[in-house]
Enzyme design. Structure first.
Site, PDB file in Angstrom:
ATOM      1  N   GLY A  16       6.890  -3.844   5.269  1.00 16.72           N
ATOM      2  CA  GLY A  16       7.127  -2.578   4.557  1.00 16.72           C
ATOM      3  C   GLY A  16       5.850  -1.753   4.479  1.00 16.72           C
ATOM      4  N   ARG A  77       9.949  -4.901  11.270  1.00 17.55           N
ATOM      5  CA  ARG A  77      10.208  -6.286  10.855  1.00 17.55           C
ATOM      6  C   ARG A  77      10.793  -6.930  12.100  1.00 17.55           C
ATOM      7  NH1 ARG A  77      11.901  -3.979   5.250  1.00 17.55           N
ATOM      8  NH2 ARG A  77      10.046  -4.521   4.054  1.00 17.55           N
ATOM      9  N   GLY A 107       2.360  -7.763   4.247  1.00 25.11           N
ATOM     10  CA  GLY A 107       2.759  -8.695   3.196  1.00 25.11           C
ATOM     11  C   GLY A 107       2.671 -10.150   3.639  1.00 25.11           C
ATOM     12  N   ASP A 108       3.102 -11.068   2.756  1.00 22.22           N
ATOM     13  CA  ASP A 108       2.923 -12.496   3.071  1.00 22.22           C
ATOM     14  C   ASP A 108       3.769 -12.958   4.253  1.00 22.22           C
ATOM     15  OD1 ASP A 108       5.146 -12.186   1.498  1.00 22.22           O
ATOM     16  OD2 ASP A 108       4.545 -13.645  -0.033  1.00 22.22           O
ATOM     17  N   THR A 131       1.548  -3.978  -0.150  1.00 23.29           N
ATOM     18  CA  THR A 131       2.966  -3.811  -0.471  1.00 23.29           C
ATOM     19  C   THR A 131       3.062  -3.177  -1.845  1.00 23.29           C
ATOM     20  OG1 THR A 131       5.012  -4.929  -1.151  1.00 23.29           O
ATOM     21  CG2 THR A 131       3.034  -6.263  -1.217  1.00 23.29           C
ATOM     22  N   ASP A 133       5.198  -3.744  -3.916  1.00 19.93           N
ATOM     23  CA  ASP A 133       5.790  -4.711  -4.858  1.00 19.93           C
ATOM     24  C   ASP A 133       4.732  -5.462  -5.680  1.00 19.93           C
ATOM     25  OD1 ASP A 133       8.128  -3.919  -3.673  1.00 19.93           O
ATOM     26  OD2 ASP A 133       8.293  -5.672  -2.381  1.00 19.93           O
ATOM     27  N   ASP A 135       3.421  -8.325  -5.121  1.00 19.59           N
ATOM     28  CA  ASP A 135       3.972  -9.671  -5.335  1.00 19.59           C
ATOM     29  C   ASP A 135       3.360 -10.724  -4.413  1.00 19.59           C
ATOM     30  OD1 ASP A 135       5.009  -8.808  -2.951  1.00 19.59           O
ATOM     31  OD2 ASP A 135       7.085  -9.363  -3.396  1.00 19.59           O
ATOM     32  N   ARG A 177      11.435  -5.383  -5.159  1.00 20.36           N
ATOM     33  CA  ARG A 177      12.176  -6.545  -4.646  1.00 20.36           C
ATOM     34  C   ARG A 177      12.455  -7.507  -5.799  1.00 20.36           C
ATOM     35  NH1 ARG A 177      12.826  -7.471   0.932  1.00 20.36           N
ATOM     36  NH2 ARG A 177      11.056  -6.163   1.457  1.00 20.36           N
ATOM     37  N   ARG A 258       7.711   4.672  -1.794  1.00 17.31           N
ATOM     38  CA  ARG A 258       6.851   4.121  -0.735  1.00 17.31           C
ATOM     39  C   ARG A 258       5.978   5.189  -0.088  1.00 17.31           C
ATOM     40  NH1 ARG A 258      10.194  -0.294   1.889  1.00 17.31           N
ATOM     41  NH2 ARG A 258       9.806   0.629   3.916  1.00 17.31           N
TER      42      ARG A 258
HETATM   43  O1  F6P Z   1       8.794  -4.600  -0.024  1.00 15.02           O
HETATM   44  C1  F6P Z   1       8.768  -3.229  -0.215  1.00 15.02           C
HETATM   45  C2  F6P Z   1      10.160  -2.700  -0.503  1.00 15.02           C
HETATM   46  O2  F6P Z   1      10.065  -1.291  -0.630  1.00 15.02           O
HETATM   47  C3  F6P Z   1      10.839  -3.305  -1.721  1.00 15.02           C
HETATM   48  O3  F6P Z   1      10.385  -2.781  -2.935  1.00 15.02           O
HETATM   49  C4  F6P Z   1      12.274  -3.000  -1.430  1.00 15.02           C
HETATM   50  O4  F6P Z   1      13.126  -3.937  -2.066  1.00 15.02           O
HETATM   51  C5  F6P Z   1      12.343  -3.150   0.071  1.00 15.02           C
HETATM   52  O5  F6P Z   1      11.016  -3.004   0.564  1.00 15.02           O
HETATM   53  C6  F6P Z   1      13.224  -2.148   0.764  1.00 15.02           C
HETATM   54  O6  F6P Z   1      13.291  -2.530   2.088  1.00 15.02           O
HETATM   55  P1  F6P Z   1      13.790  -1.545   3.247  1.00 15.02           P
HETATM   56  O7  F6P Z   1      12.726  -0.514   3.449  1.00 15.02           O
HETATM   57  O8  F6P Z   1      13.954  -2.434   4.413  1.00 15.02           O
HETATM   58  O9  F6P Z   1      15.053  -0.918   2.755  1.00 15.02           O
END
Ligand code: F6P
Length: 325
Positions: A16, A77, A107-108, A131, A133, A135, A177, A258
Site C-alpha cells: 500500500g 501487490r 510494509g511487513d 504504511t 496503518d 502496524d 486495517r 492515503r
Molecule cells: O494498508 C493500508 C490500507 O490503506 C489499509 O488501511 C486498508 O485497509 C487497505 O490498505 C486498503 O487496501 P486497498 O488499497 O487494496 O483497497
C-alpha cells in the site's frame, strides 16, 4: 572509485502506498550515490522487479519528488512472487545490472518477500517501514502516518462544522486495517465523543447512556470515530439514530487518507530512515528493518518484525477507554 567497481543499489516501493515514500526514494538514491553506490529505481514494486522495470536513478527521475504523495515508483501487490522461478527472473534482472543490494519501502508483507528473496539468492536488503496503518512491529512510526492523520483531522474538522450546524451525529470510519492507531489518535486530537477500535472493548449501551445524559445537559451534536477493523461503522450509525435518537450520518473516509503531499514530519522521517537504510547495507547488514523507537532511530533484524505482532502503546490505549464506554 570508478563506475566499474561501484555497486548497484536498487530502491523500490511495495504494498500500500503512503506519503513519505517519494522523499524516502529520493533521499536513499542521493545518499547511496554520495556513498559510492550506483542507485537504481524499480518501478511497479515486486512486479517490476520481475518485469525488469529497473532504471538508473537519473537526475530527471529523481526531480520533483519531495512534495508528491503516493509513490511515483508505483506499487503492486504481487502474489506471483511466491513462486521461486518468478523470483529467479527478478534475480537475473538485478545480476545483469550489477545490482547487489535492495532498499524496500513498504510494509511487513514486502519485507517478508524480500527476506525470502535474500534466502534464495543472497541479495541483502534494508526495509523502511511505510504504511498509514502504523502496524509494523518493532517501530513506533511508519512513513505516511502523520500525513494520513492530518488528512483525517482536516476532514473531521470540516464534518464538525456541518454536524454542529444541523445538530446531527457523524460517524467517521477511518482506515488502519486491523489496527486502531489512526482512529484513536484522530479521536483524541479531534475531540470525538466516541471511539471504537479493535484493541479496546466497547459497550454501546453505556456509550448510549453517557451520550444521552450529555444531550440532556445541552450537547447538540456528536462525532464518533470508528476504526475500519471493528466493522462497526454502519451499526453504530444506526444505533445513534435509532437508540440515542439523534439523526446520524456515516462518512467513510476511505482512500483519501492515503493521499496528499507528505507533511514536514513525514519528509524528515523519510530522510532519517533512508540514510539509516543505506548505512545498514554499507555496514554489511543483510536483512534489517529501520525502526524509530522511544525517540531513537535504529535497525532490527527482520525476525523482530516478521515474527511479532504490533501492539499499540498501553498508555495510549488507556486514553481510549473513556471514549468506548
Ligand atoms: O494498508 C493500508 C490500507 O490503506 C489499509 O488501511 C486498508 O485497509 C487497505 O490498505 C486498503 O487496501 P486497498 O488499497 O487494496 O483497497
Amino acid at each position: 572509485m570508478t563506475a566499474a567497481n561501484k555497486l548497484g543499489i536498487a530502491i523500490m516501493t511495495s504494498g500500500g502506498d503512503s506519503a513519505g515514500m517519494n522523499p524516502a526514494v529520493k533521499c536513499a538514491a542521493d545518499y547511496a550515490a554520495q556513498s559510492g553506490y550506483i542507485p537504481y529505481l524499480v518501478y511497479d514494486g515486486l512486479r517490476g522487479l520481475v518485469a525488469d522495470s529497473i532504471h538508473l536513478a537519473s537526475r530527471e527521475l529523481l526531480s520533483g519528488m519531495m512534495h508528491k504523495g503516493g509513490t511515483l515508483l508505483r506499487s503492486s501487490r504481487s502474489p506471483e512472487f511466491f513462486d521461486i522461478e518468478v523470483r529467479r527472473k527478478a534475480y537475473e534482472n538485478l545480476k545483469a545490472r550489477g545490482i547487489g543490494r535492495l532498499i524496500v519501502i513498504g510494509g511487513d508483507g514486502s519485507f517478508r518477500a524480500l527476506n525470502q528473496f535474500h534466502s534464495d539468492f543472497q541479495i541483502p536488503f534494508a526495509g523502511i517501514p511505510a504504511t498509514i496503518d502504523n502496524d509494523i512491529a518493532g517501530t513506533d512510526y511508519c512513513l505516511g502516518v502523520d500525513t494520513a492523520l492530518n488528512v483525517i483531522r482536516q476532514s473531521i474538522d470540516s464534518i464538525r462544522d456541518t454536524a454542529s450546524s444541523f445538530s446531527r451525529a457523524f460517524v467517521v470510519e477511518v482506515m488502519g486495517r486491523h489496527c486502531g492507531y489512526l482512529a484513536l489518535t484522530s479521536a483524541l486530537t479531534c475531540g470525538a465523543e466516541i471511539c471504537l477500535i479493535p484493541e479496546v472493548e466497547y459497550n454501546l449501551d453505556s456509550i448510549g447512556a453517557r451520550i444521552s445524559a450529555e444531550i440532556s445537559e445541552g450537547r447538540s451534536y456528536i462525532i464518533a470515530v470508528v476504526a475500519e477493523g471493528t466493522k462497526m461503522a454502519e451499526y453504530v450509525t444506526r444505533y445513534i439514530n435509532d437508540s440515542i435518537g439523534m439523526e446520524a450520518r456515516l462518512t467513510v473516509l476511505g482512500h483519501v487518507q492515503r493521499g496528499g503531499s507528505p507533511t514536514v514530519y513525514d519528509r524528515m522521517m523519510a530522510y532519517q530512515f533512508a540514510i539509516a537504510a543505506v548505512d545498514a547495507l554499507k555496514a554489511g547488514e543483510t536483512s534489517s528493518i529501520m525502526v524509530y523507537r522511544d525517540g531513537t532511530y535504529g535497525r532490527v533484524p527482520i525476525a523482530e518484525v516478521a515474527n511479532r505482532k504490533y501492539r499499540m502503546d498501553t498508555a495510549l490505549l488507556k486514553l481510549a477507554a473513556p471514549l468506548a464506554c
